[in-house]
Structures are given as C-alpha cells and as structure tokens.
Design a protein around this motif. Structure first.
Motif, PDB file in Angstrom:
ATOM      1  N   HIS A  73       0.825  -1.210   0.000  1.00 58.27           N
ATOM      2  CA  HIS A  73       0.000   0.000   0.000  1.00 58.27           C
ATOM      3  C   HIS A  73       0.861   1.263   0.000  1.00 58.27           C
ATOM      4  CE1 HIS A  73      -3.155   2.823   1.079  1.00 58.27           C
ATOM      5  NE2 HIS A  73      -2.433   3.190   2.111  1.00 58.27           N
ATOM      6  N   ALA A  74       2.006   1.209   0.704  1.00 56.10           N
ATOM      7  CA  ALA A  74       2.812   2.417   0.855  1.00 56.10           C
ATOM      8  C   ALA A  74       4.291   2.090   0.979  1.00 56.10           C
ATOM      9  CB  ALA A  74       2.352   3.184   2.089  1.00 56.10           C
ATOM     10  N   LEU A  75       5.090   2.958   0.365  1.00 58.27           N
ATOM     11  CA  LEU A  75       6.542   2.870   0.478  1.00 58.27           C
ATOM     12  C   LEU A  75       7.065   4.221   0.945  1.00 58.27           C
ATOM     13  CD1 LEU A  75       7.655   1.181  -2.874  1.00 58.27           C
ATOM     14  CD2 LEU A  75       7.710   0.152  -0.598  1.00 58.27           C
ATOM     15  N   ALA A  76       7.858   4.218   1.992  1.00 56.42           N
ATOM     16  CA  ALA A  76       8.605   5.410   2.390  1.00 56.42           C
ATOM     17  C   ALA A  76      10.001   5.201   1.819  1.00 56.42           C
ATOM     18  CB  ALA A  76       8.643   5.538   3.902  1.00 56.42           C
ATOM     19  N   LEU A  77      10.372   6.016   0.851  1.00 58.75           N
ATOM     20  CA  LEU A  77      11.632   5.812   0.143  1.00 58.75           C
ATOM     21  C   LEU A  77      12.678   6.831   0.572  1.00 58.75           C
ATOM     22  CD1 LEU A  77      10.238   5.159  -3.449  1.00 58.75           C
ATOM     23  CD2 LEU A  77      10.995   3.474  -1.761  1.00 58.75           C
ATOM     24  N   HIS A  78      13.826   6.332   0.965  1.00 60.05           N
ATOM     25  CA  HIS A  78      14.976   7.156   1.334  1.00 60.05           C
ATOM     26  C   HIS A  78      16.128   6.659   0.478  1.00 60.05           C
ATOM     27  CE1 HIS A  78      12.571   8.709   4.618  1.00 60.05           C
ATOM     28  NE2 HIS A  78      12.234   7.459   4.866  1.00 60.05           N
ATOM     29  N   LEU A  79      16.381   7.373  -0.617  1.00 55.64           N
ATOM     30  CA  LEU A  79      17.305   6.917  -1.655  1.00 55.64           C
ATOM     31  C   LEU A  79      18.483   7.877  -1.744  1.00 55.64           C
ATOM     32  CD1 LEU A  79      14.489   6.231  -4.285  1.00 55.64           C
ATOM     33  CD2 LEU A  79      15.420   4.651  -2.570  1.00 55.64           C
ATOM     34  N   TYR A  80      19.684   7.340  -1.598  1.00 54.39           N
ATOM     35  CA  TYR A  80      20.878   8.156  -1.507  1.00 54.39           C
ATOM     36  C   TYR A  80      21.977   7.681  -2.454  1.00 54.39           C
ATOM     37  CZ  TYR A  80      18.878   9.273   3.122  1.00 54.39           C
ATOM     38  OH  TYR A  80      18.059   9.644   4.155  1.00 54.39           O
ATOM     39  N   THR A  81      22.788   8.633  -2.894  1.00 57.20           N
ATOM     40  CA  THR A  81      24.069   8.284  -3.496  1.00 57.20           C
ATOM     41  C   THR A  81      25.011   7.997  -2.320  1.00 57.20           C
ATOM     42  OG1 THR A  81      24.941  10.537  -3.446  1.00 57.20           O
ATOM     43  CG2 THR A  81      23.683   9.893  -5.426  1.00 57.20           C
ATOM     44  N   PRO A  82      26.137   7.344  -2.568  1.00 57.06           N
ATOM     45  CA  PRO A  82      27.075   7.112  -1.462  1.00 57.06           C
ATOM     46  C   PRO A  82      27.517   8.412  -0.778  1.00 57.06           C
ATOM     47  CG  PRO A  82      27.605   5.681  -3.293  1.00 57.06           C
ATOM     48  CD  PRO A  82      26.538   6.630  -3.786  1.00 57.06           C
ATOM     49  N   GLU A  83      27.729   9.455  -1.561  1.00 51.81           N
ATOM     50  CA  GLU A  83      28.141  10.752  -0.994  1.00 51.81           C
ATOM     51  C   GLU A  83      27.026  11.348  -0.126  1.00 51.81           C
ATOM     52  OE1 GLU A  83      28.672  14.961  -3.029  1.00 51.81           O
ATOM     53  OE2 GLU A  83      30.413  13.688  -3.417  1.00 51.81           O
ATOM     54  N   GLU A  84      25.785  11.304  -0.612  1.00 46.25           N
ATOM     55  CA  GLU A  84      24.650  11.817   0.173  1.00 46.25           C
ATOM     56  C   GLU A  84      24.486  11.036   1.469  1.00 46.25           C
ATOM     57  OE1 GLU A  84      21.869  13.258  -3.609  1.00 46.25           O
ATOM     58  OE2 GLU A  84      21.631  11.245  -2.764  1.00 46.25           O
ATOM     59  N   TRP A  85      24.684   9.728   1.388  1.00 44.73           N
ATOM     60  CA  TRP A  85      24.549   8.875   2.570  1.00 44.73           C
ATOM     61  C   TRP A  85      25.590   9.255   3.622  1.00 44.73           C
ATOM     62  CZ3 TRP A  85      21.145   6.301   5.032  1.00 44.73           C
ATOM     63  CH2 TRP A  85      21.464   5.264   5.905  1.00 44.73           C
ATOM     64  N   ALA A  86      26.818   9.481   3.184  1.00 48.66           N
ATOM     65  CA  ALA A  86      27.884   9.877   4.108  1.00 48.66           C
ATOM     66  C   ALA A  86      27.547  11.226   4.746  1.00 48.66           C
ATOM     67  CB  ALA A  86      29.221   9.941   3.383  1.00 48.66           C
ATOM     68  N   GLU A  87      27.034  12.152   3.940  1.00 45.45           N
ATOM     69  CA  GLU A  87      26.672  13.482   4.447  1.00 45.45           C
ATOM     70  C   GLU A  87      25.485  13.426   5.411  1.00 45.45           C
ATOM     71  OE1 GLU A  87      26.031  15.816   0.941  1.00 45.45           O
ATOM     72  OE2 GLU A  87      28.161  15.858   0.435  1.00 45.45           O
ATOM     73  N   SER A  88      24.629  12.421   5.267  1.00 44.28           N
ATOM     74  CA  SER A  88      23.432  12.311   6.113  1.00 44.28           C
ATOM     75  C   SER A  88      23.762  11.793   7.509  1.00 44.28           C
ATOM     76  CB  SER A  88      22.411  11.358   5.471  1.00 44.28           C
ATOM     77  OG  SER A  88      22.803  10.004   5.656  1.00 44.28           O
ATOM     78  N   GLY A  89      25.002  11.358   7.695  1.00 39.72           N
ATOM     79  CA  GLY A  89      25.358  10.714   8.954  1.00 39.72           C
ATOM     80  C   GLY A  89      24.979   9.250   8.938  1.00 39.72           C
ATOM     81  N   GLN A  90      24.693   8.744   7.751  1.00 38.68           N
ATOM     82  CA  GLN A  90      24.322   7.344   7.525  1.00 38.68           C
ATOM     83  C   GLN A  90      23.087   6.946   8.322  1.00 38.68           C
ATOM     84  OE1 GLN A  90      27.916   5.003   8.023  1.00 38.68           O
ATOM     85  NE2 GLN A  90      28.644   5.667   6.028  1.00 38.68           N
ATOM     86  N   ALA A  91      22.092   7.823   8.250  1.00 37.47           N
ATOM     87  CA  ALA A  91      20.827   7.536   8.927  1.00 37.47           C
ATOM     88  C   ALA A  91      19.674   8.136   8.141  1.00 37.47           C
ATOM     89  CB  ALA A  91      20.843   8.102  10.337  1.00 37.47           C
ATOM     90  N   ALA A  92      18.666   7.324   7.904  1.00 35.80           N
ATOM     91  CA  ALA A  92      17.440   7.809   7.262  1.00 35.80           C
ATOM     92  C   ALA A  92      16.539   8.392   8.341  1.00 35.80           C
ATOM     93  CB  ALA A  92      16.731   6.664   6.546  1.00 35.80           C
ATOM     94  N   PRO A  93      15.669   9.331   7.972  1.00 30.60           N
ATOM     95  CA  PRO A  93      14.765   9.902   8.973  1.00 30.60           C
ATOM     96  C   PRO A  93      13.796   8.859   9.514  1.00 30.60           C
ATOM     97  CG  PRO A  93      14.263  10.748   6.768  1.00 30.60           C
ATOM     98  CD  PRO A  93      15.483   9.900   6.654  1.00 30.60           C
ATOM     99  N   GLY A  94      13.337   9.078  10.730  1.00 28.80           N
ATOM    100  CA  GLY A  94      12.357   8.183  11.332  1.00 28.80           C
ATOM    101  C   GLY A  94      11.006   8.331  10.656  1.00 28.80           C
ATOM    102  N   SER A  95      10.154   7.372  10.875  1.00 24.56           N
ATOM    103  CA  SER A  95       8.807   7.394  10.294  1.00 24.56           C
ATOM    104  C   SER A  95       7.802   7.855  11.335  1.00 24.56           C
ATOM    105  CB  SER A  95       8.418   5.996   9.801  1.00 24.56           C
ATOM    106  OG  SER A  95       9.311   5.588   8.791  1.00 24.56           O
ATOM    107  N   PRO A  96       6.785   8.617  10.895  1.00 24.38           N
ATOM    108  CA  PRO A  96       5.763   9.081  11.837  1.00 24.38           C
ATOM    109  C   PRO A  96       4.846   7.937  12.250  1.00 24.38           C
ATOM    110  CG  PRO A  96       5.159   9.703   9.616  1.00 24.38           C
ATOM    111  CD  PRO A  96       6.543   9.084   9.541  1.00 24.38           C
TER     112      PRO A  96
END
Length: 118
Positions: A73-96
């Motif tokens: 029914h639903a997908l929460a997508l957190h899609l990163y390049t390797p560089e973006e992932w490193a910049e994110s602190g290697q963490a996707a945002p939490g889900s509500p």
C-alpha cells in the motif's frame, strides 16, 4: 517468499546497493496484525548519481510495480548516493506514527480494536 523478502530481492537485483534496508512498518498503521503493506526502504547506490529524487522514486516504482499493484500500500523511500549517505550521517529519517487513516470507517474501527493502530 514473503512480501518483504520479495521487495529486498528485487531491489538487490536491480540496483548495485552499497546499503539496503527494507523495514516492514505495517504495525504502525491501521491494518490487521502481521500485515505486509507499509514499508520503509533505505537504499544507497551509485546508480543514483546525477539522478533527481523524483526519478529515483520512479525507478523504484518500476522495479516494484507488481507489489505496488498488489499487497504493498505504501513505500517510504529514502534513496541516496554514497556521498549523500555519508553526508546524512548514515541515517534515514524516522517514520511518523499512524494518524489513524479512516477511523470513521466501520471496517477500520474493527482493525483498530485488534490493536493495529491507536
């Protein structure tokens, strides 16, 4: 094969993932217990270099077309390049938490009584 395993398998085959995490978040929504309808996907791949976020999502939707036409029914997508992932602190945002969906619906009310969502 369950839905989560199918999603993982298809994404592994389609993308050269440096990191892939598929989380079943159905328990956070107004669905019966043990459902496989809501997923959070975190995927890191060089395939996304130079690709806009909307196009990345479209790439995922294409790979998972059968699942989206059926059980998912639903997908929460957190899609990163390797560089973006490193910049994110290697963490996707939490889900509500679930907002209750159709709480006024009798069918949904029955699901809520089963403890699917509060």
């Amino acid at each position: 094969m369950n839905v989560q395993n199918t999603v993982e398998s298809k994404l592994k085959s389609a993308f050269e993932a440096e990191m892939l995490r598929v989380e079943n978040e159905s328990h956070m929504h107004a669905v019966p217990p043990n459902s496989e309808t809501h997923f959070k996907v975190t995927l890191v791949s060089g395939v996304f270099d130079g690709v806009m976020k909307v196009k990345r999502h479209q790439m995922i939707y294409k790979v998972l077309a059968d699942e989206l036409a059926g059980p998912v029914h639903a997908l929460a997508l957190h899609l990163y390049t390797p560089e973006e992932w490193a910049e994110s602190g290697q963490a996707a945002p939490g889900s509500p938490n679930c907002m209750g969906g159709s709480k006024g619906d009798d069918v949904m009310a029955a699901k809520l009584k089963q403890g699917a969502c509060s």
